[in-house]
Design a protein around this motif. Sequence first.
Motif, PDB file in Angstrom:
ATOM      1  N   HIS A 218     -53.839   6.482 -25.831  1.00 16.84           N
ATOM      2  CA  HIS A 218     -53.349   5.180 -25.018  1.00 16.84           C
ATOM      3  C   HIS A 218     -54.075   5.368 -23.576  1.00 16.84           C
ATOM      4  O   HIS A 218     -54.436   4.162 -23.226  1.00 16.84           O
ATOM      5  N   CYS A 219     -54.008   6.462 -23.105  1.00 18.30           N
ATOM      6  CA  CYS A 219     -54.554   6.688 -21.952  1.00 18.30           C
ATOM      7  C   CYS A 219     -56.154   6.503 -21.817  1.00 18.30           C
ATOM      8  O   CYS A 219     -56.771   5.576 -21.055  1.00 18.30           O
TER       9      CYS A 219
ATOM     10  N   SER B 143     -44.044   6.478 -24.815  1.00 24.54           N
ATOM     11  CA  SER B 143     -43.178   7.209 -24.085  1.00 24.54           C
ATOM     12  C   SER B 143     -41.825   7.344 -24.210  1.00 24.54           C
ATOM     13  O   SER B 143     -40.885   8.241 -24.169  1.00 24.54           O
ATOM     14  N   ARG B 144     -41.552   6.115 -24.818  1.00 29.19           N
ATOM     15  CA  ARG B 144     -39.913   6.067 -25.390  1.00 29.19           C
ATOM     16  C   ARG B 144     -39.602   6.338 -26.570  1.00 29.19           C
ATOM     17  O   ARG B 144     -38.460   6.232 -26.976  1.00 29.19           O
TER      18      ARG B 144
ATOM     19  N   LEU C 204     -48.361   2.513 -24.355  1.00 29.21           N
ATOM     20  CA  LEU C 204     -48.217   3.704 -23.418  1.00 29.21           C
ATOM     21  C   LEU C 204     -46.533   3.912 -23.077  1.00 29.21           C
ATOM     22  O   LEU C 204     -45.978   4.743 -23.451  1.00 29.21           O
ATOM     23  N   TRP C 205     -46.245   2.727 -22.883  1.00 28.43           N
ATOM     24  CA  TRP C 205     -44.769   2.519 -22.547  1.00 28.43           C
ATOM     25  C   TRP C 205     -43.921   2.878 -23.926  1.00 28.43           C
ATOM     26  O   TRP C 205     -42.944   3.620 -23.593  1.00 28.43           O
TER      27      TRP C 205
ATOM     28  N   THR D 177     -50.283   9.689 -26.914  1.00 29.03           N
ATOM     29  CA  THR D 177     -50.274   9.161 -25.553  1.00 29.03           C
ATOM     30  C   THR D 177     -51.530   9.328 -24.703  1.00 29.03           C
ATOM     31  O   THR D 177     -52.109   8.705 -24.012  1.00 29.03           O
TER      32      THR D 177
ATOM     33  N   ARG E 139     -47.252  12.837 -30.565  1.00 27.60           N
ATOM     34  CA  ARG E 139     -46.963  11.979 -29.578  1.00 27.60           C
ATOM     35  C   ARG E 139     -47.598  12.193 -28.291  1.00 27.60           C
ATOM     36  O   ARG E 139     -48.259  11.372 -27.713  1.00 27.60           O
ATOM     37  N   THR E 140     -48.080  13.585 -28.129  1.00 24.63           N
ATOM     38  CA  THR E 140     -48.909  13.878 -27.060  1.00 24.63           C
ATOM     39  C   THR E 140     -50.433  13.265 -27.313  1.00 24.63           C
ATOM     40  O   THR E 140     -50.939  12.573 -26.274  1.00 24.63           O
TER      41      THR E 140
END
Length: 163
Positions: free
Chosen positions: A96-97, A155-156, A151-152, A93, A89-90
């Motif tokens: 995506h960034c 994060s969820r 990204l949203w 993320t 997940r990290t």
Amino acid sequence: MSGWATRALAALERGLSGAIGALLVAIFCLNLYQVGGRYLLGVGAVWIPDLTRLLFIWMVFLGTALVHRRKRHLVIDYLLVRLAVGCRRTAETAIHCGMLTLAVVLLLMGWRIMRIRMDIPYTGMEIPTGYAYLAVPVAAAMIGLFSLANLWEASRGTGRRFP
């Protein structure tokens, strides 16, 4: 993500898909006309190669944005699939960034190049080549929007995963 945002992204995705299909059909028809006109009627239009090039550029860049949204682009996930769920997940993320950063750079530089090219017309048409380069910032804006949505969702813990 809220219901209206999900519906808006789905509508944008459907619109992109339809636009890409329409561009492909237009390119096919223009080339069919050009080849048929040249070999059957002995006439050809000087502007068709320029127009098909412009449409092809738009098709490719809009397709890039659509593929990014659907997460169907080429992914080398050899390491990603071997990570623990939290680390994965990290990593997603971070991806995506990175895509969001790339989209911002493409948006800014694409806009700059497009403005420069607005003074240079196509050879066979009387329109600026900047209209082709406009596809870069438009696609970059969509990639940025889709990256924010990804990204949203990441994060969820709700979004589409990488394949």
